[in-house]
Design a protein around this motif. Structure first.
Motif, PDB file in Angstrom:
ATOM      1  N   ARG A  63       0.829  -1.213   0.000  1.00  0.00           N
ATOM      2  CA  ARG A  63       0.000   0.000   0.000  1.00  0.00           C
ATOM      3  C   ARG A  63       0.859   1.256   0.000  1.00  0.00           C
ATOM      4  O   ARG A  63       1.805   1.365   0.792  1.00  0.00           O
ATOM      5  N   THR A  65       1.631   5.216   0.880  1.00  0.00           N
ATOM      6  CA  THR A  65       1.270   6.023   2.042  1.00  0.00           C
ATOM      7  C   THR A  65       0.959   7.449   1.611  1.00  0.00           C
ATOM      8  O   THR A  65       1.511   7.935   0.627  1.00  0.00           O
ATOM      9  N   ASP A  66       0.063   8.103   2.355  1.00  0.00           N
ATOM     10  CA  ASP A  66      -0.281   9.506   2.053  1.00  0.00           C
ATOM     11  C   ASP A  66       0.742  10.445   2.714  1.00  0.00           C
ATOM     12  O   ASP A  66       1.744   9.983   3.267  1.00  0.00           O
ATOM     13  N   GLU A  67       0.461  11.745   2.688  1.00  0.00           N
ATOM     14  CA  GLU A  67       1.421  12.734   3.234  1.00  0.00           C
ATOM     15  C   GLU A  67       1.686  12.518   4.718  1.00  0.00           C
ATOM     16  O   GLU A  67       2.765  12.833   5.208  1.00  0.00           O
ATOM     17  N   GLU A  68       0.671  11.984   5.425  1.00  0.00           N
ATOM     18  CA  GLU A  68       0.862  11.746   6.869  1.00  0.00           C
ATOM     19  C   GLU A  68       1.504  10.385   7.149  1.00  0.00           C
ATOM     20  O   GLU A  68       1.652  10.004   8.311  1.00  0.00           O
ATOM     21  N   GLN A  70       0.158   7.584   6.327  1.00  0.00           N
ATOM     22  CA  GLN A  70      -0.883   6.569   6.535  1.00  0.00           C
ATOM     23  C   GLN A  70      -1.091   5.755   5.251  1.00  0.00           C
ATOM     24  O   GLN A  70      -1.132   6.325   4.164  1.00  0.00           O
ATOM     25  N   PRO A  71      -1.232   4.423   5.391  1.00  0.00           N
ATOM     26  CA  PRO A  71      -1.450   3.613   4.190  1.00  0.00           C
ATOM     27  C   PRO A  71      -2.780   3.922   3.494  1.00  0.00           C
ATOM     28  O   PRO A  71      -3.780   4.180   4.174  1.00  0.00           O
ATOM     29  N   THR A  72      -2.767   3.938   2.170  1.00  0.00           N
ATOM     30  CA  THR A  72      -3.981   4.172   1.385  1.00  0.00           C
ATOM     31  C   THR A  72      -4.118   3.039   0.371  1.00  0.00           C
ATOM     32  O   THR A  72      -3.207   2.214   0.223  1.00  0.00           O
ATOM     33  N   THR A  73      -5.247   2.996  -0.327  1.00  0.00           N
ATOM     34  CA  THR A  73      -5.413   1.987  -1.376  1.00  0.00           C
ATOM     35  C   THR A  73      -5.340   2.660  -2.748  1.00  0.00           C
ATOM     36  O   THR A  73      -5.661   2.041  -3.761  1.00  0.00           O
ATOM     37  N   GLU A  74      -4.880   3.916  -2.754  1.00  0.00           N
ATOM     38  CA  GLU A  74      -4.805   4.680  -3.995  1.00  0.00           C
ATOM     39  C   GLU A  74      -3.863   4.026  -5.008  1.00  0.00           C
ATOM     40  O   GLU A  74      -2.719   3.711  -4.680  1.00  0.00           O
ATOM     41  N   SER A  81      -6.674  -4.231  -3.603  1.00  0.00           N
ATOM     42  CA  SER A  81      -7.195  -3.409  -2.503  1.00  0.00           C
ATOM     43  C   SER A  81      -8.112  -4.216  -1.571  1.00  0.00           C
ATOM     44  O   SER A  81      -8.386  -3.794  -0.453  1.00  0.00           O
TER      45      SER A  81
END
Ligand code: NI
Length: 205
Positions: A63, A65-68, A70-74, A81
């Motif tokens: 997965r 990770t976003d700016e923070e 945190q894992p995303t499914t993007e 996903s």
């Protein structure tokens, strides 16, 4: 605990992993330490032989990770996903492998080098989870590629062994002569590989 990741040409990377008879507390501890090591090293997968343990165990988390952080499914495929990550899998076995894909792969045991490798596009993998329960993972996308890459480690095989003789030798002799790039250089290579993948993906109609 963050473990030391062995680098090619460490002979321990060439040993075949042994089947895990039972998922003992020691094995669970190893899996947790491997997850911690994978995150610390910025990898998406790690196989037990890479930390000097010749057992059939993989940990994976593809997965982004976003700016923070945190894992995303993007950007993950639909199948990918749906798979609960991070993955811990003991004694993984490929039951189904269909279609073909390529991806520019790297490896924490060969840091700073990236090359295109042929893989199956879709896989079904069976094994045991961290509680010793039977699991089946059905996926395509980066997760399918990562599973195949990590399972190679259990056979003592590295992604550079899957390249043409010329490409493989070029990498091996560069490592022999000049050693590995610094962590900064390796990070730069990784960023460049990521850009190249993005461009390649955009080029696909
Ligand atoms: Ni690897």
């Amino acid at each position: 605990m963050v473990l030391e990741v062995l680098k090619y040409p460490d002979p321990r990377l060439r040993k075949k992993g042994l089947s895990v008879k039972a998922v003992t507390p020691e094995m669970q501890e190893l899996a947790r330490n491997m997850l911690e090591t994978m995150v610390a090293e910025g990898g998406i997968g790690l196989a037990a032989p890479q930390v000097g343990e010749s057992v059939r165990l993989l940990v994976i988390d593809t997965r982004p990770t976003d700016e923070e952080g945190q894992p995303t499914t993007e950007g993950l495929s639909e199948l990918e996903s749906k798979v609960v990550q991070p993955i811990v899998i003991f004694n993984p076995e490929i039951k189904v492998a269909t279609d073909k894909t390529t991806y520019e792969e790297g490896c924490l045991s060969v840091p700073g080098f990236f090359e295109t490798v042929d893989r199956a596009q879709y896989v079904e993998v069976e094994g045991l989870d961290i509680d010793g329960k039977k699991v089946t993972i059905k996926t395509d996308g980066l997760l399918a590629i990562c599973l195949q890459h990590e399972m190679d480690h259990l056979e003592g095989k590295l992604f550079i062994d899957r390249l043409s003789f010329v490409k493989s030798n070029k990498i091996k002799s560069r490592i022999q002569k000049h050693g590995y790039p610094t962590p900064e250089e390796a990070a730069e290579e990784r960023a460049e590989a990521r850009e190249r993948r993005k461009v390649a993906k955009d080029a696909v109609p």
